[in-house]
Design an enzyme around this catalytic site. Structure first.
Site, PDB file in Angstrom:
ATOM      1  N   ASP A 140      45.504  41.338  -1.870  1.00 20.99           N
ATOM      2  CA  ASP A 140      46.419  42.393  -1.464  1.00 20.99           C
ATOM      3  C   ASP A 140      46.456  43.499  -2.509  1.00 20.99           C
ATOM      4  OD1 ASP A 140      49.106  41.912  -3.351  1.00 20.99           O
ATOM      5  OD2 ASP A 140      47.881  40.145  -3.015  1.00 20.99           O
TER       6      ASP A 140
ATOM      7  N   ASP B  37      46.778  36.259  -8.924  1.00 23.11           N
ATOM      8  CA  ASP B  37      47.653  37.146  -9.686  1.00 23.11           C
ATOM      9  C   ASP B  37      46.773  38.218 -10.340  1.00 23.11           C
ATOM     10  OD1 ASP B  37      49.250  38.381 -11.652  1.00 23.11           O
ATOM     11  OD2 ASP B  37      50.412  36.557 -11.975  1.00 23.11           O
TER      12      ASP B  37
END
Length: 245
Positions: free
Chosen positions: A159, A125
């Site tokens: 990502d 995260d």
């Protein structure tokens, strides 16, 4: 708790290669296997590599399958996620992979000085609003160097452009040694089998046309500094952690 999740938790408790240590177990004391994972858990002195925030454990298992002479451990707090990787490792008969269910904030209470050779951070995260919670923040880097061997490597595969650019700025500011760096793994000339491993979530990012970034570096010594620069935030929303296959 649903019946399926309860069954997974029960099976997880039966796996010999899974260690569960909730917060209260190490709230005031170091874990009993600290500094002894090779000798007492894996029964060898092979190098130890961690995947922190391992989720479903796909990267941990895939790395272990490729390198039988290295020990791998996936660490995450979510038992239902860990179950999948633990089950996969058992089904494949891998003896060089283990899982630890614990809070990453307490990681220094599980691993001793110089016990870990490398750390993988796969799609963490980005914590765009909470710098201290980023797994490449100075707070976490200070934790890692308590147990990372001198010259030990940290890998970030993500990502998130925000996570990647934040980490690059931190690495440059602190003059860490950069071993690899690309903002598009699958167009990179140095792409290897290790980086070709694709997790459940990574496949979803790729399907959305999002490029995968990667940086590997060796933390230095002295006081670590946080970058004081504006970093553009990701515009897309992350998948919920409850996303199903």
């Amino acid at each position: 708790m649903g019946k399926g999740k309860l069954l997974k938790f029960n099976e997880l408790m039966s796996f010999e290669h899974v260690v569960q240590a909730p917060f209260n177990v190490v709230e005031h004391n170091d874990f009993q296997l600290k500094g002894k994972w090779g000798k007492e858990f894996f029964k060898n002195e092979n190098p130890l590599i961690l995947e922190l925030g391992c989720g479903k454990g796909e990267y941990t298992v895939a790395l272990a399958a490729k390198n039988s002479d290295v020990n791998y451990m996936g660490v995450d707090i979510k038992g239902a996620r860990l179950w999948k990787g633990a089950k996969l490792a058992k089904d494949q008969g891998l003896t060089n992979v283990g899982f630890l269910r614990a809070n990453i904030e307490q990681v220094t209470q599980f691993y001793g000085s110089g016990e870990v050779d490398e750390i993988w951070l796969t799609f963490p995260d980005p914590q765009m609003e909470k710098a201290r919670k980023r797994l490449t923040s100075t707070m976490f880097l200070n934790k890692y160097r308590e147990f990372l061997k001198p010259g030990g490597i940290i890998h970030l595969k993500t990502d998130s452009s925000f996570q990647y650019n934040y980490t690059r700025e931190l690495v440059k500011l602190n003059k860490f040694e950069i071993l690899a760096d690309t903002d598009d793994v699958y167009e990179w000339e140095h792409l290897d089998d290790t980086l070709r491993i694709r997790t459940f979530y990574e496949k979803q990012w790729l399907d959305r046309g999002i490029k995968i970034k990667y940086i590997a570096f060796k933390p230095g010594e002295g006081e670590f500094l946080e970058p004081n620069v504006e970093i553009e935030k990701d515009e897309y929303r992350s998948f919920g952690r409850s996303a199903r296959e």
